[in-house]
Design a protein around this motif. Sequence first.
Motif, PDB file in Angstrom:
ATOM      1  N   CYS A  21      32.625  39.879  43.121  1.00  0.00           N
ATOM      2  CA  CYS A  21      32.458  38.899  42.035  1.00  0.00           C
ATOM      3  C   CYS A  21      32.302  37.500  42.648  1.00  0.00           C
ATOM      4  O   CYS A  21      33.044  37.115  43.538  1.00  0.00           O
ATOM      5  CB  CYS A  21      33.669  38.944  41.113  1.00  0.00           C
ATOM      6  SG  CYS A  21      33.725  37.601  39.933  1.00  0.00           S
ATOM      7  N   CYS A  24      35.757  35.329  41.263  1.00  0.00           N
ATOM      8  CA  CYS A  24      37.137  35.651  41.652  1.00  0.00           C
ATOM      9  C   CYS A  24      37.191  36.585  42.860  1.00  0.00           C
ATOM     10  O   CYS A  24      38.278  36.945  43.312  1.00  0.00           O
ATOM     11  CB  CYS A  24      37.904  36.222  40.469  1.00  0.00           C
ATOM     12  SG  CYS A  24      37.412  37.895  40.032  1.00  0.00           S
ATOM     13  N   CYS A  37      32.472  41.137  35.242  1.00  0.00           N
ATOM     14  CA  CYS A  37      33.610  41.419  36.118  1.00  0.00           C
ATOM     15  C   CYS A  37      34.808  41.799  35.237  1.00  0.00           C
ATOM     16  O   CYS A  37      35.134  41.079  34.298  1.00  0.00           O
ATOM     17  CB  CYS A  37      33.918  40.183  36.943  1.00  0.00           C
ATOM     18  SG  CYS A  37      35.502  40.193  37.764  1.00  0.00           S
ATOM     19  N   CYS A  40      37.527  38.641  35.549  1.00  0.00           N
ATOM     20  CA  CYS A  40      37.308  37.267  35.055  1.00  0.00           C
ATOM     21  C   CYS A  40      36.124  37.138  34.104  1.00  0.00           C
ATOM     22  O   CYS A  40      35.919  36.078  33.514  1.00  0.00           O
ATOM     23  CB  CYS A  40      37.154  36.303  36.221  1.00  0.00           C
ATOM     24  SG  CYS A  40      35.585  36.473  37.075  1.00  0.00           S
TER      25      CYS A  40
END
Length: 213
Positions: A21, A24, A37, A40
């Motif tokens: 990601c 994050c 994701c 997040c």
Amino acid sequence: MSVPLPAAAVSTATPMKLVSCHACHLLSAQALEGLRCPRCGTVLHRRKPDSVARSWAFLIAAVILYIPANLLPMMTTQSVFGTSNDTVLSGIVYFWISDSMALALLVLIASVVVPLLKMMALTMLLLSVQFRSTWRIRQQTRLYRLLEVIGRWSMLDIFVVAMLAALVRAGKLATIIPGPGALAFASVVVLTMLASLSFDSRLLWDSLDENNG
Ligand SMILES: [Zn+2]
């Protein structure tokens, strides 16, 4: 310096069928690419989408605007002695001859040298990816990290104009109005920042992986 690791101890996400990601850094299965994701909510991509094309577009726009940023007046000073238009270069010359050499150097570095070096460095990185060059990738990755650090200080010149305006206004002796050059300069700074944000430094290493089979 870096310690050589046995090949079995390191890997990248791609051969492990994972995707990282951008926000994050959570690793998800490659099957989730294009979806959000799970942690997040950022859309997952193996590499930043259209990274090279976007970076080129922002960079070319920045290079074009670099010309008016240096040629158009950065600020207009109105005082009892008349009105004067100052470009970046005339400002530097003014500081230099009025014995403010440190300020002249600061403006020269912040508004002429740094943006130019940033644009040259980005051009080199983009050409490297474009031509799948594997020349000094480690140094080029370091150069990209350096660009990210410098990015935070790029608005220095706009601060100098703002500070001067505030100082002179406080004295009520003259009025300083930011000129069209200041707008062009701020655009150059923002566009180079966007160009370096759009660039995915992992693309440099992809060329190496491809060459290794
Ligand atoms: Zn995430």
